[in-house]
Enzyme design. Sequence first.
Site, PDB file in Angstrom:
ATOM      1  N   ASP A   1      23.205 -18.379 -20.563  1.00 56.03           N
ATOM      2  CA  ASP A   1      24.147 -19.377 -20.068  1.00 56.03           C
ATOM      3  C   ASP A   1      24.732 -20.096 -21.285  1.00 56.03           C
ATOM      4  O   ASP A   1      24.299 -19.868 -22.425  1.00 56.03           O
ATOM      5  CB  ASP A   1      23.384 -20.346 -19.151  1.00 56.03           C
ATOM      6  CG  ASP A   1      24.249 -21.483 -18.651  1.00 56.03           C
ATOM      7  OD1 ASP A   1      25.384 -21.228 -18.208  1.00 56.03           O
ATOM      8  OD2 ASP A   1      23.795 -22.640 -18.707  1.00 56.03           O
TER       9      ASP A   1
ATOM     10  N   LYS B   1      33.038 -24.015 -11.277  1.00 57.57           N
ATOM     11  CA  LYS B   1      33.465 -25.399 -11.061  1.00 57.57           C
ATOM     12  C   LYS B   1      34.206 -25.581  -9.735  1.00 57.57           C
ATOM     13  O   LYS B   1      34.100 -26.630  -9.110  1.00 57.57           O
ATOM     14  CB  LYS B   1      34.301 -25.886 -12.241  1.00 57.57           C
ATOM     15  CG  LYS B   1      33.437 -26.130 -13.477  1.00 57.57           C
ATOM     16  CD  LYS B   1      32.431 -27.253 -13.226  1.00 57.57           C
ATOM     17  CE  LYS B   1      31.264 -27.221 -14.172  1.00 57.57           C
ATOM     18  NZ  LYS B   1      30.182 -26.308 -13.761  1.00 57.57           N
TER      19      LYS B   1
ATOM     20  N   ASP C   1      19.382 -22.728 -17.895  1.00 54.48           N
ATOM     21  CA  ASP C   1      18.759 -24.026 -17.607  1.00 54.48           C
ATOM     22  C   ASP C   1      18.926 -24.433 -16.151  1.00 54.48           C
ATOM     23  O   ASP C   1      18.350 -25.440 -15.721  1.00 54.48           O
ATOM     24  CB  ASP C   1      19.365 -25.121 -18.495  1.00 54.48           C
ATOM     25  CG  ASP C   1      20.837 -25.373 -18.165  1.00 54.48           C
ATOM     26  OD1 ASP C   1      21.149 -26.436 -17.598  1.00 54.48           O
ATOM     27  OD2 ASP C   1      21.670 -24.509 -18.474  1.00 54.48           O
TER      28      ASP C   1
ATOM     29  N   ALA D   1      26.466 -35.326  -9.292  1.00 55.74           N
ATOM     30  CA  ALA D   1      27.234 -34.403 -10.130  1.00 55.74           C
ATOM     31  C   ALA D   1      26.376 -33.246 -10.623  1.00 55.74           C
ATOM     32  O   ALA D   1      26.864 -32.130 -10.815  1.00 55.74           O
ATOM     33  CB  ALA D   1      27.828 -35.145 -11.314  1.00 55.74           C
TER      34      ALA D   1
ATOM     35  N   ALA E   1      26.364 -24.096 -21.384  1.00 54.68           N
ATOM     36  CA  ALA E   1      26.013 -25.522 -21.446  1.00 54.68           C
ATOM     37  C   ALA E   1      24.581 -25.762 -21.004  1.00 54.68           C
ATOM     38  O   ALA E   1      24.159 -25.296 -19.946  1.00 54.68           O
ATOM     39  CB  ALA E   1      26.968 -26.343 -20.587  1.00 54.68           C
TER      40      ALA E   1
ATOM     41  N   MET F   1      24.866 -27.977 -10.405  1.00 52.18           N
ATOM     42  CA  MET F   1      25.262 -27.533 -11.734  1.00 52.18           C
ATOM     43  C   MET F   1      24.946 -26.054 -11.921  1.00 52.18           C
ATOM     44  O   MET F   1      23.939 -25.541 -11.445  1.00 52.18           O
ATOM     45  CB  MET F   1      24.528 -28.356 -12.792  1.00 52.18           C
ATOM     46  CG  MET F   1      25.144 -28.233 -14.178  1.00 52.18           C
ATOM     47  SD  MET F   1      26.787 -28.978 -14.264  1.00 52.18           S
ATOM     48  CE  MET F   1      26.391 -30.721 -14.160  1.00 52.18           C
TER      49      MET F   1
ATOM     50  N   HIS G   1      31.525 -25.878  -7.329  1.00 54.57           N
ATOM     51  CA  HIS G   1      30.844 -27.142  -7.582  1.00 54.57           C
ATOM     52  C   HIS G   1      31.595 -28.295  -6.917  1.00 54.57           C
ATOM     53  O   HIS G   1      31.003 -29.151  -6.252  1.00 54.57           O
ATOM     54  CB  HIS G   1      30.754 -27.368  -9.098  1.00 54.57           C
ATOM     55  CG  HIS G   1      29.757 -28.389  -9.512  1.00 54.57           C
ATOM     56  ND1 HIS G   1      29.291 -28.506 -10.797  1.00 54.57           N
ATOM     57  CD2 HIS G   1      29.144 -29.391  -8.827  1.00 54.57           C
ATOM     58  CE1 HIS G   1      28.428 -29.495 -10.880  1.00 54.57           C
ATOM     59  NE2 HIS G   1      28.327 -30.055  -9.690  1.00 54.57           N
TER      60      HIS G   1
ATOM     61  N   ARG H   1      27.717 -17.468  -9.646  1.00 56.44           N
ATOM     62  CA  ARG H   1      26.275 -17.630  -9.485  1.00 56.44           C
ATOM     63  C   ARG H   1      25.961 -18.456  -8.243  1.00 56.44           C
ATOM     64  O   ARG H   1      26.739 -19.342  -7.904  1.00 56.44           O
ATOM     65  CB  ARG H   1      25.710 -18.322 -10.733  1.00 56.44           C
ATOM     66  CG  ARG H   1      25.950 -17.493 -11.984  1.00 56.44           C
ATOM     67  CD  ARG H   1      25.425 -18.117 -13.241  1.00 56.44           C
ATOM     68  NE  ARG H   1      26.124 -19.335 -13.596  1.00 56.44           N
ATOM     69  CZ  ARG H   1      26.030 -19.923 -14.794  1.00 56.44           C
ATOM     70  NH1 ARG H   1      25.263 -19.415 -15.722  1.00 56.44           N
ATOM     71  NH2 ARG H   1      26.687 -21.027 -15.055  1.00 56.44           N
TER      72      ARG H   1
END
Length: 269
Positions: A10, A51, A184, A43, A12, A47, A54, A158
């Site tokens: 990944d 986006k 992460d 928010a 970030a 994650m 999201h 994902r």
Amino acid sequence: MSPIQAVVFDWAGTMIDFGCRAPVMALREVFSEAGIGISEAEARADMGKAKRDHVRALLAMPRLAKLWTERHGAASTEADVDRLHDAVEPRMRAAARDCAQLIPGAAELVAELRARGVKIGSTTGYTRPMMADIMPLAAEQGYAPEVVVCAGETAAGRPSPLMMWKALVELGAWPAQACVKVDDAVVGIGEGLEVGAWTVGLSASGNGVGLSFDDLAQLPEAERVARVEASAQALRGAGAHYVVESVAELGPVLAEIAARIERGERPAA
């Protein structure tokens, strides 16, 4: 030479942006401008997703859906998702550019893997424009994966396996059980499991804790341990085969995975 064919990282919270701060900053700014205050926890809840997905997930949260209806007089629509996403993209690009520092140990790990013949790929919930400034900045610091698969470049993001499959196809890496996904976020672990790869979760550097390297280091030890362990539990609960704090600790885990591959072991689903 390593029996590991490829490691797909990944971005970030995994290789850059310790604490995964850029998406939070951008999302909160854009929703605030739309008259909806979202918390950092809200928010961070989804994650790792593309986006657009999201933004859609945020608008579906009961508290935010109620606020949206009160503020705008009607429930949110796909047109609202499009508008918010379009507003997030330039904010994300700016925020990500400011948070593009490599996580300690990332460049060294990749150099070691390449020296052993391991191919390096990546998937991300960021779009290609969001990554435009990040990739050259990362390259200047010593990290340039052979393949970068961005949000919107497959039919689904994902936790579907499509982005990682695309990465493995472009890398020419197979079988999947000789590959590793490092992430992460819970959805990134799901992505790796769906592919049939080994998965390693990162508990301290990413979204699960959500603090910069310096801020995490300044926490009282008991609080630091508790927050990192809570993040680790979420990643284990998602099915991660291994969990470590950051990429700096990946070396021994990848060595163990390599030994298991040599013994003919396959990752458990």
